[in-house]
Design an enzyme around this catalytic site. Structure first.
Site, PDB file in Angstrom:
ATOM      1  N   SER A 151       0.792  -1.402  -0.121  1.00 43.83           N
ATOM      2  CA  SER A 151      -0.275  -0.094   0.146  1.00 43.83           C
ATOM      3  C   SER A 151       0.831   1.347  -0.015  1.00 43.83           C
ATOM      4  O   SER A 151       1.771   1.327  -0.948  1.00 43.83           O
ATOM      5  CB  SER A 151      -1.016  -0.022   1.261  1.00 43.83           C
ATOM      6  OG  SER A 151      -2.007   0.933   1.239  1.00 43.83           O
ATOM      7  N   ARG A 221     -11.524   5.572  10.671  1.00 39.52           N
ATOM      8  CA  ARG A 221     -11.091   4.255  10.522  1.00 39.52           C
ATOM      9  C   ARG A 221     -12.142   3.211  10.193  1.00 39.52           C
ATOM     10  O   ARG A 221     -12.012   2.265   9.756  1.00 39.52           O
ATOM     11  CB  ARG A 221     -10.669   3.950  12.068  1.00 39.52           C
ATOM     12  CG  ARG A 221     -10.002   2.549  12.230  1.00 39.52           C
ATOM     13  CD  ARG A 221      -8.873   2.256  11.255  1.00 39.52           C
ATOM     14  NE  ARG A 221      -7.722   1.124  11.392  1.00 39.52           N
ATOM     15  CZ  ARG A 221      -7.030   0.855  10.783  1.00 39.52           C
ATOM     16  NH1 ARG A 221      -6.463   1.774   9.721  1.00 39.52           N
ATOM     17  NH2 ARG A 221      -6.193  -0.223  10.887  1.00 39.52           N
ATOM     18  N   ASP A 316      -8.850  -6.651  -4.231  1.00 36.52           N
ATOM     19  CA  ASP A 316      -8.500  -5.236  -3.954  1.00 36.52           C
ATOM     20  C   ASP A 316      -9.046  -4.430  -4.737  1.00 36.52           C
ATOM     21  O   ASP A 316      -8.477  -3.959  -5.693  1.00 36.52           O
ATOM     22  CB  ASP A 316      -6.781  -5.145  -3.627  1.00 36.52           C
ATOM     23  CG  ASP A 316      -6.249  -4.043  -3.077  1.00 36.52           C
ATOM     24  OD1 ASP A 316      -7.313  -3.101  -2.786  1.00 36.52           O
ATOM     25  OD2 ASP A 316      -5.280  -3.999  -2.864  1.00 36.52           O
ATOM     26  N   HIS A 349      -8.035  -5.068  -0.010  1.00 35.93           N
ATOM     27  CA  HIS A 349      -6.657  -4.439   0.099  1.00 35.93           C
ATOM     28  C   HIS A 349      -5.910  -5.188   1.386  1.00 35.93           C
ATOM     29  O   HIS A 349      -4.752  -5.232   1.273  1.00 35.93           O
ATOM     30  CB  HIS A 349      -7.120  -2.859   0.462  1.00 35.93           C
ATOM     31  CG  HIS A 349      -5.665  -2.315   0.486  1.00 35.93           C
ATOM     32  ND1 HIS A 349      -4.660  -2.417  -0.518  1.00 35.93           N
ATOM     33  CD2 HIS A 349      -5.238  -1.405   1.445  1.00 35.93           C
ATOM     34  CE1 HIS A 349      -3.633  -1.403  -0.262  1.00 35.93           C
ATOM     35  NE2 HIS A 349      -3.998  -0.818   0.784  1.00 35.93           N
ATOM     36  N   ASP A 350      -6.599  -5.573   2.535  1.00 39.17           N
ATOM     37  CA  ASP A 350      -6.015  -6.181   3.680  1.00 39.17           C
ATOM     38  C   ASP A 350      -5.243  -7.298   3.275  1.00 39.17           C
ATOM     39  O   ASP A 350      -4.492  -7.918   4.051  1.00 39.17           O
ATOM     40  CB  ASP A 350      -6.957  -6.402   4.635  1.00 39.17           C
ATOM     41  CG  ASP A 350      -7.203  -5.350   5.588  1.00 39.17           C
ATOM     42  OD1 ASP A 350      -6.500  -4.288   5.496  1.00 39.17           O
ATOM     43  OD2 ASP A 350      -8.098  -5.257   6.604  1.00 39.17           O
TER      44      ASP A 350
END
Lengths: 375, 195
Positions: A151, A221, A316, A349-350
């Site tokens: 990232s 968050r 992602d 994305h994680d």
């Protein structure tokens, strides 16, 4: 389970002023970092790991007496792991502007004896790379065996290849992009607005008021978490499950996903600094190495000398495979050595933080080549 | 022991040239060409486990589906584009052949010859053929576009592709006589006719 065992952070002060991309100058600053493994005789086996938005220098291992304190990439880094600390000297550093020990908005400004707060300058990926190079100087490392990250961390690895082409042999750019899309900047802006409109933000100088913009940071968050996961992964993990057996017809937490997001948001807001969050998201937004070359990424990469591994993940959507492929194509236009894989994963994305057989096999295979380049 | 067809390919490419190997598998061919002829370039492979092996073999490999063509590879950016025993598994055969010669000055195409006498014999006997270069059963074969030497040469003519050289192999030996009947593996070195 961490295999690296106990680790300890270290701290270094830099008295040499640092001119930043914004034009501001930091007269002095500190960086905290951790190292794992042994630096070899000719200092050629160093691997720099750059962290993403909410990461820090604690990449792997645990702190003594706290078995739950495993670093954020502990599955990737350690003895026998894809980044094998039996062979490599691995460095994790908390970026300037961070909130885990390196000088940042919550640090005390030596001139005012007050936290920097709103007066802390904006920093960019380019600035970070300069500070990381200074850390390398301090450690006697002239050339990294590899610089890597996921990232925002991948952006730093890419910037390294541009800023210091002679100082790294390999770059591993994972789940990253050559610049953010408008949609991505949009998400970041909503997160920032959540923070800056929190009444406890006080224009960034909330430290003096003994409060933190907890609600804003929590919202930021929560939004982030939604974008880091895929629709499928969320459905798989939480579905439409109710916490209670039946709808309560209230605004209390009812669905599992609500509970998860609130929990993650609270946990994050308890330890992360709001100003750091703002600075990190701005660094993401500003990153665009092709800006100086008429939006031609291939021209921006024309002086690159290192070899590349670029990885993306199928699910992602925040840093989609197509964005990684832009980097690959620009490298190929320059006839530079690059390998690219699009890893099958449902975690969004994680994924870059998760253990995944193919992902780890590819990194391991690539790091074997990195090792061969050393000896 | 280097595979004979790989050795033939080695003789067809220029040392230190730029190579694109489509369907590179575990990268054995690229590795050989790099070590023996100091070529540079990339392999392209769709299957992640083979991509991993290719990285392990020290070659640059790009994971992608060749059916989507070679967009992203610049025009004439390679000296030779290799399609080694992959053509017969592709859906868009014509498209890929044309795209190969867009990004490369020359192409090398190899494929199992369906006209090989053992294949013909099995068909006559009422069975789908299997041979050393077509080892699959009918129900699990990836090969969907099998052809003979003659078929391939017809297609080249139609696509304005010039055959520079042809090499036909059976059991690791060159076949000179009646290649469309006695050859198991066909190898072609091709380029685009100047228009």
């Amino acid at each position: 389970m961490s295999s690296l065992g106990n680790v300890q952070p270290q701290r270094i002060s830099f008295a040499e002023p640092l001119g930043l991309s914004s034009g501001a100058v930091l007269p002095e600053y500190e960086l905290v970092y951790e190292t794992y493994g042994e630096l070899n005789q000719d200092k050629s086996n160093a691997v720099l790991i750059c962290h993403a938005l909410s990461g820090n220098h604690h990449v792997a291992g645990v702190y003594q007496g706290d078995p739950k304190s495993a670093g954020w990439w502990d599955n990737m880094v350690g003895p026998g792991k894809p980044i094998d600390t039996n062979h490599f000297f691995v460095i994790g550093v908390n970026n300037l502007g961070g909130c885990h020990g390196s000088t940042g908005p919550s640090s005390i400004n030596p001139n005012t004896k007050q936290p920097y707060g709103a007066s802390f300058p904006f920093v960019t990926v380019e600035d970070w790379v300069v500070t990381q190079a200074r850390l390398a100087d301090h450690l006697g490392i002239q050339c990294f065996a590899a610089v890597m990250g996921g990232s925002l961390g991948g952006m730093q690895a890419l910037q390294w290849s541009i800023s210091f082409p002679e100082r790294l042999k390999h770059a591993l750019v994972i789940a990253s992009a050559p610049k953010l899309s408008a949609q991505n900047i949009g998400f970041n802006e909503v997160a920032r607005q959540a923070i800056t409109t929190d009444p406890h933000f006080y224009g960034g100088d909330f430290y003096q008021h003994q409060v933190v913009p907890h609600r804003g940071l929590r919202l930021a968050r929560m939004l982030g978490h939604i974008t880091y996961l895929s629709d499928d992964a969320m459905m798989e993990k939480f579905g439409r499950d109710f916490i209670t057996s039946t709808p309560k017809f209230s605004l209390d937490v009812e669905f599992e996903i609500e509970s998860y997001l609130r929990y993650q948001g609270d946990k994050f807001a308890d330890y992360f600094d709001a100003n750091t969050y703002l600075i990190m998201t701005k660094a993401l937004d500003y990153f665009d190495p092709a800006q100086k070359t008429n939006n031609r990424l291939d021209l921006a990469l024309s002086k690159v000398r290192c070899r590349f591994l670029v990885l993306s993940f199928t699910s992602d959507w925040r840093f989609s495979p197509a964005r990684s492929e832009e980097i690959v194509e620009a490298l190929m236009k320059n006839q530079l050595p690059v390998s690219y894989a699009q890893i099958e994963s449902s975690q969004g994305h994680d994924s870059f933080l998760m253990e995944n057989k193919h992902y780890f096999s590819v990194v391991k295979a690539y790091m074997n080549n990195v090792l061969k380049d050393i000896v | 022991m280097i595979r004979f067809d790989h050795q033939v390919i080695g003789q067809w490419i220029k040392p230190r040239s730029r190579i694109l190997d489509l369907g590179c598998g575990d990268g054995q061919l690229m590795k050989y060409l790099q070590q023996q002829y100091h070529v540079s370039g990339y392999g392209v492979e769709i299957e992640i486990e083979r991509v991993t092996s290719a990285i392990g073999n020290g070659i640059n490999v790009i994971q992608r589906d060749l059916e989507s063509g070679l967009s992203g590879f610049a025009e004439q950016s390679f000296d030779t584009v290799i399609l080694s025993q992959t053509l017969q598994a592709m859906r868009k055969t014509e498209f890929l052949l044309s795209d190969m010669l867009r990004v490369g000055r020359e192409g090398i195409v190899t494929f199992p010859n369906f006209g090989y006498w053992k294949n013909r014999w099995q068909v006559i006997n009422g069975m789908m053929p299997k041979s050393e270069d077509m080892p699959y059963e009918w129900h699990n074969t990836p090969n969907i576009h099998l052809c003979t030497l003659q078929d391939f040469e017809d297609l080249c003519r139609r696509l304005n592709i010039q055959v520079i050289e042809r090499h036909v192999i059976t059991n690791g030996k060159t076949v000179y006589l009646a290649p469309n009947l006695l050859g198991s593996l066909a190898m072609y070195r091709v380029t685009k006719f100047a228009s």
